[in-house]
Design an enzyme around this catalytic site. Structure first.
Site, short mmCIF file in Angstrom:
data_model
loop_
_atom_site.label_atom_id
_atom_site.label_comp_id
_atom_site.label_asym_id
_atom_site.label_seq_id
_atom_site.Cartn_x
_atom_site.Cartn_y
_atom_site.Cartn_z
N TYR A 83 0.86 -1.19 0.00
CA TYR A 83 0.00 0.00 0.00
C TYR A 83 0.89 1.23 0.00
O TYR A 83 1.85 1.32 0.76
CB TYR A 83 -0.89 0.01 1.25
CG TYR A 83 -1.79 1.22 1.35
CD1 TYR A 83 -2.86 1.41 0.47
CD2 TYR A 83 -1.57 2.19 2.32
CE1 TYR A 83 -3.69 2.53 0.55
CE2 TYR A 83 -2.39 3.32 2.41
CZ TYR A 83 -3.45 3.47 1.53
OH TYR A 83 -4.26 4.58 1.63
N ASP A 92 9.39 2.68 -0.11
CA ASP A 92 8.34 3.37 0.63
C ASP A 92 8.46 2.92 2.09
O ASP A 92 8.03 1.83 2.46
CB ASP A 92 6.96 3.03 0.05
CG ASP A 92 5.84 3.74 0.82
OD1 ASP A 92 6.14 4.42 1.83
OD2 ASP A 92 4.68 3.61 0.41
N LYS A 128 4.22 8.73 8.97
CA LYS A 128 3.91 8.13 10.26
C LYS A 128 4.85 8.59 11.39
O LYS A 128 4.67 9.70 11.87
CB LYS A 128 3.81 6.61 10.12
CG LYS A 128 2.66 6.26 9.14
CD LYS A 128 2.19 4.85 9.13
CE LYS A 128 0.90 4.73 8.34
NZ LYS A 128 0.98 4.09 7.05
C1 LIG Z 1 0.35 4.57 5.72
C2 LIG Z 1 1.13 4.36 4.47
C3 LIG Z 1 1.02 5.23 3.37
C4 LIG Z 1 0.03 6.35 3.32
O1 LIG Z 1 0.23 7.30 4.30
P1 LIG Z 1 -0.99 8.28 4.73
O2 LIG Z 1 -0.36 9.21 5.70
O3 LIG Z 1 -2.04 7.39 5.29
O4 LIG Z 1 -1.44 8.97 3.49
C5 LIG Z 1 1.88 5.04 2.30
N1 LIG Z 1 2.77 4.03 2.29
C6 LIG Z 1 2.89 3.17 3.31
C7 LIG Z 1 3.90 2.08 3.26
C8 LIG Z 1 2.05 3.29 4.43
O5 LIG Z 1 2.15 2.39 5.42
#
Ligand SMILES: *Cc1c(COP(=O)(O)O)cnc(C)c1O
Length: 429
Positions: free
Chosen positions: A144, A238, A266
């Site tokens: 994701y 990511d 995060k």
């Molecule tokens: C949470 C997450 C996102 C998206 O971040 P948001 O702050 O929810 O937009 C993108 N990549 C990874 C790996 C994530 O865990």
């Protein structure tokens, strides 16, 4: 445990907010029941509006590595608030936080701050495309990367590597440049490169936390690096979730493979809305206003959010051995779950990376989303409900990772294992 006030609150929310929530997973759809509405958090605990308390393993989906309401982070935020909430003009605290990040990651010479992980990834992809002059990107099923259009893709029919939209509202024209490969399967990536006229980048969660916890193998990451080098594509890690979670520098503190670009989020905001993307200077020089690739944000680098992030990162840096300590608790928790499952006659596979943990009700090891689809989601839903009733707040889907914070004590881990043993006994065959 009573949930009357949360049930009422959910009904009230439902009338004015789609599904009653501002982000879908919060609605508890995959596990059933009503989500507790939260009144406050303190240390390792969450408190709902009915007065129930929970040992929290979600931690706002990752950001709160120091637990709820950490005194140092709170003080930094309050001090920043005294000066005003936002200026839309440069502040020195942005540079301070950037210096911390550049100092930590040897793959990052320059970094741009945004307000969410979605924004960080979306911007990184645009920059990768602008830098390489190519349109196609490779992503992995089960990873994701936020909810931007070109990443909301699912596998097309048959052996096609080109993705189809996974949500109405996303034109097929916007996903036709996204090629889908299988996690930990290098042959599927080779096929993408063979099928494409020109791949700008391969984007991966090097430690996937959005299909449950499924780390990439070192050989797989090495294979990606070699393919990207061969074809002149950029490799993007990511690390919005794994950054500052799996280790101080995420997967990059564990693997020897170096990405070309990194996305963060995060933990970097410690509970405030912050995302970031960074790379070597040559790539970042393409970004507006230094270069032609446009990207902007009214609240980007917001001083209150930066203050939270800076306080959090300084605390992390000042605590050597922190990740080993958090990992030993994660391992203890997962060992406890494994023993409880074995006693109850349930198959369970678990893993940990730093402060991250994951478990699947499954008899087979899980290395990809295709493997993860075979986990016993019905047993997970019952386990989740049972644990909630025992005062343990776990992610409400079997496709999510769990988190240990510095406020998650050994006593909390032991209480959680005792609860798991009780709940699993009732689920056992
Ligand atoms: C949470 C997450 C996102 C998206 O971040 P948001 O702050 O929810 O937009 C993108 N990549 C990874 C790996 C994530 O865990």
């Amino acid at each position: 445990m009573g949930y009357e006030k949360s049930i009422e609150a959910f009904e009230a929310a439902f009338k004015v907010i789609p599904g009653g929530v501002d982000s879908p997973v919060r609605a508890f759809k995959s596990v059933g029941g009503t989500p507790p509405f939260i009144a406050r958090g303190e240390g390792g605990y969450l408190y709902d509006i009915d007065g129930n308390s929970y040992i929290d393993y979600v931690q706002s989906w990752g950001p709160l590595i120091f637990g709820h309401n950490d005194a140092d982070i709170k003080a930094a935020v309050l001090a920043a608030v005294e000066n005003g909430l936002s200026f839309g003009a440069p502040t020195t605290i942005e540079t301070e936080l950037a210096i911390e990040i550049v100092g930590m990651f040897d793959t990052i010479d320059k970094v741009r701050f945004v307000s969410s992980g979605t924004e960080a990834v979306m911007s990184a992809l645009r920059l990768a495309r602008g830098f390489t002059g190519r349109d196609d990107i490779v992503k992995f099923t089960g990873c994701y990367h936020g909810h931007s259009d070109s990443l909301l893709v699912q596998a097309g029919s048959g052996a096609a590597t080109f993705g189809n939209p996974s949500s109405p509202g996303v034109p097929a024209d916007l996903t036709k440049h996204t090629l889908l490969a299988q996690y930990n399967n290098i042959e599927s990536v080779k096929k993408c490169f063979a099928d494409s006229e020109g791949i700008a980048c391969v984007i991966i969660e090097p430690i996937a936390g959005n299909m449950g916890l499924v780390p990439a193998t070192e050989e797989f990451l090495e294979g990606l690096r070699a393919l990207c080098d061969e074809y002149g594509a950029l490799l993007i890690f990511d690390e919005v979730m794994s950054g500052f979670r799996a280790s101080l520098t995420g997967a990059q503190g564990i693997s020897t493979v170096k990405p070309d670009m990194v996305t963060l989020g995060k933990v970097i905001g410690a509970g405030m809305p912050v995302g970031a993307f960074g790379a070597r200077a040559e790539i970042m020089a393409m970004l507006s206003p230094e270069g032609p690739v446009y990207q902007a944000g009214t609240l980007s680098g917001n001083p209150v959010a930066m203050a939270a992030g800076l306080a959090s990162l300084k605390k992390l840096k000042a605590a050597p051995g922190l990740y080993d300590e958090l990992n030993s608790r994660a391992v203890k928790l997962m060992k406890g779950f494994e023993e409880a499952a074995a006693e109850a006659g349930l198959g369970l596979v678990t893993d940990t990376r730093g402060s991250m943990f994951g478990f699947f009700f499954s008899d087979k090891p899980i290395h990809s989303f295709e493997d993860a689809l075979g986990n016993d989601t019905a047993t997970f839903a019952k386990f989740h409900q049972g644990m909630l009733n025992e005062g343990v707040y776990l992610a409400c889907s079997s496709f999510e990772a769990g988190f240990i914070s510095t406020a998650t004590s050994d006593e909390m881990i032991e209480a959680t294992i005792a609860a798991a043993r009780k709940v699993m006994q009732n689920l056992g065959k």
